[in-house]
Motif scaffolding. Sequence first.
Motif, short mmCIF file in Angstrom:
data_model
loop_
_atom_site.label_atom_id
_atom_site.label_comp_id
_atom_site.label_asym_id
_atom_site.label_seq_id
_atom_site.Cartn_x
_atom_site.Cartn_y
_atom_site.Cartn_z
N MET A 111 46.23 66.18 73.71
CA MET A 111 47.38 65.45 73.73
C MET A 111 48.15 66.78 74.19
O MET A 111 49.76 66.37 74.72
CB MET A 111 47.12 65.29 72.00
CG MET A 111 49.30 65.51 71.49
SD MET A 111 48.68 65.37 69.69
CE MET A 111 48.62 67.77 69.15
N GLN A 153 52.49 65.85 76.53
CA GLN A 153 53.58 66.67 75.81
C GLN A 153 54.04 67.58 76.93
O GLN A 153 55.01 67.73 76.99
CB GLN A 153 53.40 67.66 74.49
CG GLN A 153 54.33 67.95 73.90
CD GLN A 153 55.28 66.41 73.94
OE1 GLN A 153 54.84 65.76 73.27
NE2 GLN A 153 56.39 67.36 74.00
N ALA A 189 51.81 61.66 73.27
CA ALA A 189 51.22 62.54 72.41
C ALA A 189 51.32 61.45 71.25
O ALA A 189 50.06 62.73 70.01
CB ALA A 189 52.34 63.46 72.15
N MET A 210 47.51 60.09 69.91
CA MET A 210 46.91 61.46 70.51
C MET A 210 46.72 61.72 68.53
O MET A 210 46.14 62.44 68.23
CB MET A 210 46.87 62.22 71.07
CG MET A 210 47.07 60.67 72.65
SD MET A 210 45.45 60.62 72.24
CE MET A 210 44.01 61.24 73.24
N ALA A 211 47.86 62.09 68.29
CA ALA A 211 48.38 63.32 66.66
C ALA A 211 47.61 61.80 65.40
O ALA A 211 47.25 62.94 65.15
CB ALA A 211 49.22 63.59 66.78
N TRP A 229 50.29 74.08 72.58
CA TRP A 229 51.31 72.66 72.07
C TRP A 229 52.97 73.45 71.63
O TRP A 229 53.64 72.98 71.73
CB TRP A 229 50.65 72.69 70.70
CG TRP A 229 51.74 71.40 69.76
CD1 TRP A 229 51.68 72.18 68.70
CD2 TRP A 229 51.20 70.09 69.93
NE1 TRP A 229 52.30 70.79 68.00
CE2 TRP A 229 52.33 69.77 69.29
CE3 TRP A 229 51.67 69.36 71.46
CZ2 TRP A 229 52.53 68.47 68.88
CZ3 TRP A 229 51.66 68.04 71.14
CH2 TRP A 229 52.07 67.74 70.28
#
Length: 356
Positions: free
Chosen positions: A313, A317, A340, A343-344, A182
């Motif tokens: 996510m 990303q 993304a 989804m967060a 991430w």
Amino acid sequence: MSTAVDQPRAVREEDALDLQRVDNFLRQHIAGLEGTPTLAQFPGGASNLTYLISYGERELVLRRPPPGAKAKSAHDMLREAQVMAALKPHYSYVPAILATCDDNSVIGHDFYVMERLRGSILRRDLPTELGLDVEGVRKLCQGFVDRLIELHRVDATSPELQHLGKGDGYIARQVAGWSDRWQKAATDDTDACTDVVAWLMAKQPLQDNASCVIHNDYRFDNVVLDPEHPLNIIGVLDWEMATIGDPLMDLGGSLAYWVQADDDATFQSFRRQPTHVAGMLTRREVIDYYGEHSGLHVENFDFYEAFGLFRLMVIIQQIYRRYVLGQTSNPQFAGFGQAARYMAGRCRRIIAGSSL
């Protein structure tokens, strides 16, 4: 032939193969091939490419990495074939491996060839030709979960399977690994999600629930149905990410793609499988059904559901970062940064309502 049988299409120009070279290789490794082969390509699949090679009535499926993929990357065809060959005696839904090739002079990549399982693959919508009513859809859905439970019951300590994973500590490795990915996938407009990452780090179980064979990408579009008897699953495909790990992590990963009828319009736009139709179990019902029939405790499933969304996510990303850097020009990826961030938000809603 049922019109519900998954059909290939003409090969995309950028994905063309040298069929003569492939034919020469196959005749050396697979007995009984006769006549002139034809080549077609199955649609779908954002990762590896899948082709149908036909010798009259004899049908073979070839899997290879996408153009530009580097050896020993996330597109390890030889490992996928090894996993499938090792698992086949224990889990009958795995297609039989017929040949593997590590000679890049054939098509420029490692590849493998397996038997074709002729059947229906469910994608965005449920084919009407399957003729399933609400009760039939429910039985189909339950059977889908049953096949995952059956996989998780395979004896992972057998000599041919035990080396597929890295041992205990799967959850901790996944949380650390995907958190690192991430960070590396960030772009200027990224929501840093430090709160989500911190919650996953703090709330992860101290130990794995079990150590078993997991698929890691178990969705309806990776299972094959008997088109004449669609409640029967005859195959499970795409074993690229299979390993030895925690079964609830596998279920959580599947549920990240599970869009149900009462989800908001944004999540509905992400749907890639017909999990919204009448008769399909809701995410909560899937969790409860899995717990009841597997014997595993699923009361505090929030971590697994949140992590599954977080992992998806990160994947979204990563693709968006490639788009921003100009490494891909596919216009459909332009909105992946916003996806993304959405989804967060879903992760945060689970966290806000969690009792963990």
